[in-house]
Each structure stands twice: as structure tokens, then as C-alpha cells.
Design an enzyme around this catalytic site. Sequence first.
Site, mmCIF file in Angstrom:
data_model
loop_
_atom_site.group_PDB
_atom_site.id
_atom_site.type_symbol
_atom_site.label_atom_id
_atom_site.label_comp_id
_atom_site.label_asym_id
_atom_site.label_seq_id
_atom_site.Cartn_x
_atom_site.Cartn_y
_atom_site.Cartn_z
ATOM 1 N N CYS A 1 -2.498 -23.365 17.673
ATOM 2 C CA CYS A 1 -2.974 -23.540 16.299
ATOM 3 C C CYS A 1 -1.880 -24.168 15.441
ATOM 4 O O CYS A 1 -0.736 -24.304 15.877
ATOM 5 C CB CYS A 1 -3.392 -22.195 15.719
ATOM 6 S SG CYS A 1 -2.000 -21.086 15.446
ATOM 7 N N ASP B 1 5.818 -7.825 8.812
ATOM 8 C CA ASP B 1 6.460 -6.762 9.610
ATOM 9 C C ASP B 1 7.969 -6.996 9.741
ATOM 10 O O ASP B 1 8.412 -8.054 10.174
ATOM 11 C CB ASP B 1 5.815 -6.702 10.995
ATOM 12 C CG ASP B 1 4.301 -6.563 10.896
ATOM 13 O OD1 ASP B 1 3.835 -5.743 10.083
ATOM 14 O OD2 ASP B 1 3.584 -7.291 11.623
ATOM 15 N N ASP C 1 7.572 -12.763 5.028
ATOM 16 C CA ASP C 1 7.088 -12.250 6.297
ATOM 17 C C ASP C 1 6.609 -10.815 6.053
ATOM 18 O O ASP C 1 7.002 -10.181 5.082
ATOM 19 C CB ASP C 1 8.238 -12.306 7.312
ATOM 20 C CG ASP C 1 7.900 -11.597 8.596
ATOM 21 O OD1 ASP C 1 6.831 -11.877 9.171
ATOM 22 O OD2 ASP C 1 8.702 -10.741 9.024
HETATM 23 MG MG LIG Z 1 8.904 -9.969 10.992
HETATM 24 ZN ZN LIG Z 2 -2.764 -19.546 14.007
#
Ligand SMILES: [Mg+2]
Ligand SMILES: [Zn+2]
Length: 193
Positions: A99, A11, A9
Site C-alpha cells: 500500500c 504505540d 506515532d
Molecule cells: Mg511506535
Molecule cells: Zn496501508
Amino acid sequence: MSVPAVFLDRDGTVNESVPSAAGLRPPWSVDELRVDAGTRGLLDRLRQAGYLLVVVTNQPDVARGSLAADVLDTINAAVVTQLGIDAVYACTHDTADDCACRKPLPGMLLQAAADHDIDLSHSWLIGDRWVDVAAGLAAGVRSVLLRHDDSWRATTSGAPPTGLSAEAEVATLAEAVDYILGVSRPAAARPSG
Ligand SMILES: [Mg+2]
Ligand SMILES: [Zn+2]
């Protein structure tokens, strides 16, 4: 020949989230990008152990209009350069866009696996939210959660599914890397809900 990866990941995992009145948000400029001094060295240990390093990041602020797509690309390029990341996948949609890439769905991990011939069964994910853990589980990779007060909080994707858990919950990226490399094995994580 397929290679194992560590999906990261962005952030709150490889760079700091930015505190704001509405809670933590991503950096909205390269100037706001803050990477801890030790992070490069930690990721180097994973690379030296043979893992491809792939960032998978939800960036709905693009869909929401508070972050321009080209600025996001610039920030991601800085992350790649500073940390030696092999590839970045960003979902710039919001929940309503429905999405296949927005975590907790595994679309970005599966796309990366197809693009880079990644062996998912020997791969890992490190993230700081339940949506990261859920995406990892759905892609068939083992997960380590960087646990903080908001890790299991409901998001715009809803509350975490009952029983979802990471293989391990740790406080720091250093502990996550030690866990993946088998240096340390903290107590098993507690399931949510
Ligand atoms: Mg994060
Ligand atoms: Zn997406």
C-alpha cells in the site's frame, strides 16, 4: 489558510506498547490502552502553540488477523478522546499489501495534509521507530525520535536506509515537545548505519 501539524506515532509515542513474547505489540483492546498521566498536558502545549495533532499509525495486526478493525476504531476513538487528537490515520495493511500508507511511506501524512490543509514545511513528526522518521522525511516534515533499544532495528519493511536520521533523538515525549517548542535543543542526532 494552511496550519502546521505535529504528526504523532501512536504505540510507543502517545500510548504504551504492550510487551509480549514476540516483542512489543499494540494494545488489542481498550482495556490494554495505557496512556501516561502527563501525556495530555504535553499535547495540550503543542495544541496551544497552534499545531494540529494528527496520529499516524501502522496497525498490520488487522491484516494479520489478530486485531479486528472495529476494535482498532474503538481504541483510536479512546486515544482521540483522552488526548484531544484532531485526526487519526491508520494503515491496516501488511508489508505484502504494497500500500501507499504503511510507514516508512508518507501516504498517511500526505492524505492528512490534503484533508486538513496542513502546512508540511512547518510541521513535525514524533515517533519511536525509524519508519516514523522515514515517513516524516518523505513528507517533508521535521522529526524527533523517541529513542529506545528497538528504534533503529530492522522491521518487516527492512533495515533503515543508511544515513537516515531524525533531527533530534530524545528519551521522553516531554523532551520532544520541549524541542519542538524551542524550550531545549539537545545535541544533534546521529545518523543510522
Ligand atoms: Mg511506535
Ligand atoms: Zn496501508
